[in-house]
Scaffold this active site. Structure first.
Site, short mmCIF file in Angstrom:
data_model
loop_
_atom_site.label_atom_id
_atom_site.label_comp_id
_atom_site.label_asym_id
_atom_site.label_seq_id
_atom_site.Cartn_x
_atom_site.Cartn_y
_atom_site.Cartn_z
N LEU A 174 0.82 -1.20 0.00
CA LEU A 174 0.00 0.00 0.00
C LEU A 174 0.86 1.26 0.00
O LEU A 174 2.02 1.24 0.41
CB LEU A 174 -0.90 0.02 1.23
CG LEU A 174 -2.03 -1.02 1.29
CD1 LEU A 174 -2.66 -1.01 2.68
CD2 LEU A 174 -3.08 -0.75 0.22
N SER A 212 3.35 2.20 2.97
CA SER A 212 3.77 0.98 3.67
C SER A 212 5.27 0.97 3.95
O SER A 212 5.73 0.24 4.83
CB SER A 212 3.38 -0.26 2.88
OG SER A 212 4.03 -0.27 1.62
N SER A 237 1.37 -1.69 -7.37
CA SER A 237 0.95 -2.85 -8.18
C SER A 237 -0.12 -3.66 -7.45
O SER A 237 0.13 -4.80 -7.01
CB SER A 237 2.15 -3.73 -8.55
OG SER A 237 3.03 -3.97 -7.48
#
Length: 274
Positions: free
Chosen positions: A84, A87, A160
């Site tokens: 995320l 992160s 991604s």
């Protein structure tokens, strides 16, 4: 040899021997060559992976990858950093890059492909729709393959969010018989939203950003990542060392193995740095 303990802080430098000077010159030349390669990459690539629109073309072979890898002392590989926003992908990627280039007994050929940075050039024509995200991953996967082929340790950091796109990146490397490791940089939504280093989660909650991953767009967590680090529980150094350990287990080196970083009292946790 293996990677031995490395200094958490930079030690005073001693006068360099001719060997070390040569090593620095070699590293500088590699950096310039890498920059040139990126500059020469097409900025607009619209062809899908399944289509090759050009006809009457032929793939030309050059120096074998094994010969290029021997000059580096290690194989090429792609580390696909997914997670995320917030992160810690970029934080850990930069720390890993420094660990490989500055904290080892020798300099490693490393190139970091940052998702945001690429959108200033190679992917500047792409947005964040599912189709654009798919094309974003395709381009980065192909670029990563080229660098890995040349013997680089590629650190590709992208959200991604879709498993199918990440599987495609893996398949690109598998089809080329190149090593690939998926690194899941994991932290709960509450943690990354609390960090919110770019203020994007706040805007997404206010409705100012639509289709934001983790809020109103999905993130499909990796189920079989080779490396899984929890940045809400581990420090940056601990995350980097886990990746180095996995690289050692993989057998990346042709001659030696990685030297881990040492935790220091002044090291901030990923939750503070991301």
């Amino acid at each position: 040899q293996d990677f031995g303990p490395g200094p958490a802080r930079r030690e005073p430098r001693h006068p360099e021997s001719p060997g070390k000077t040569g090593e620095k010159i070699r590293a500088c030349a590699m950096a310039r060559l890498t920059a040139l390669c990126v500059w020469m990459l097409p900025l607009v690539i619209q062809v899908s992976a399944e289509e090759v629109k050009s006809s009457n073309i032929k793939f030309h072979e050059g120096l074998a990858r094994e010969d290029k890898w021997k000059s580096n002392g290690h194989m090429g590989i792609t580390l696909w950093m997914t997670g995320l926003s917030g992160s810690g992908k970029s934080t850990i990627s930069v720390a890993l890059e420094r660990a490989l280039v500055e904290a080892q007994a020798k300099t490693y050929f490393v190139y970091r492909l940052d998702g945001d940075n690429l959108r200033f050039g190679l992917n500047r024509d792409l947005g964040f729709s599912p189709q654009d995200r798919k094309e974003n991953v395709r381009r980065v996967a192909e670029v990563s393959r080229l660098f890995a082929e040349a013997g680089a340790i590629v650190i590709a950091g992208l959200i991604s969010p879709y498993a199918a796109d990440r599987d495609y990146a893996r398949e690109v490397h598998k089809n080329a018989s190149l090593p690939f490791m998926e690194v899941f940089v994991d932290a709960p939504l509450a943690a990354v939203e609390g960090r919110d280093p770019k203020g994007l989660y706040k805007k997404a909650r206010e409705g100012k950003i639509k289709g934001f991953t983790g809020i109103d767009a999905p993130y499909e967590k990796p189920e079989h990542a080779e490396v899984h680090v929890r940045t809400d529980k581990l420090s940056v150094v601990q995350c980097v060392n886990e990746i180095l350990r996995k690289l050692d287990e993989f057998g990346l080196h042709l001659q030696q193995s990685f030297r881990p970083l040492q935790e220091s009292s002044g090291e901030c946790a990923a939750v503070e740095k991301a």
